[in-house]
Design an enzyme around this catalytic site. Sequence first.
Site: not given
Length: 265
Positions: A64, A60
């Site tokens: 991060d 996704h």
Amino acid sequence: MSSVTASGIAVSPIPAFRDNYIWMIASQTHAVVIDPGEAAPVLDTLRKRSLQLSAILLTHRHEDHTAGVDDLLAKYPVPVYGPKNDGIASVTVPLQEGDTVTLPDLGDLSLAVLDVPGHTRGHIAYYAAAEKWLFCGDMLFGAGCGRMFEGTPDQMLASLSKLAALPEDTAVFAGHEYTLSNLKFAREIEPDNTAIDARARDDQALLNRRQPTLPSTIGIEKATNPFLRADRANVMARLKALGRLQNETPVDAFAAMREWKNTYS
Ligand SMILES: [Zn+2]
């Protein structure tokens, strides 16, 4: 459940930031990484183990999980597999459910793509059926699940149920080390569930030895993860007794737990 195949393809964690895991699947010569939020620890590992990077896989779009991609591409111009519908500019091979990723440098390792929206709208997971490995990003965590940033409780519960339907001995490679704090919340929901206490002891012992609590298994998650147990009568009864649930339905119970967890510490 094993993190190594008979032919020596192995999964290992590369810790990043405070609590992220970049998962690496490697042969003796080649590697792919999943969700490289940072490039430096990946480049370090590749160098130390004399491995060539052959692909990047993304679940996704969150920073991060993706911020290391450009620096890895500067050194290794490899394909970037990722969700079709999550707005990631660097993806060169867009994927959705029904697609399969085959990795020739890793003994033709085959990963099926599953759509698991809810944390983000386009979130996908990768499932190696032969090896029983699941790479689920921020959808399913050890004893928890991702925040519901872009989905409805219905959608999120359907995504989690899809993962829970995989074989019980499937290894769960999640994107963060959150298991122990999630188990604290799990205890609030099911104070009498002894599997939660046993898991907390095992996982604390792993952390004391500076080892990850992951991978877990789908079986362990089904026994201890409250978000996979929203349909249990005792879970719904507990939430109702605590004044957090009106209608005793799995979706409402899931939504009540997800909302409570957002502010629980
Ligand atoms: Zn995320």
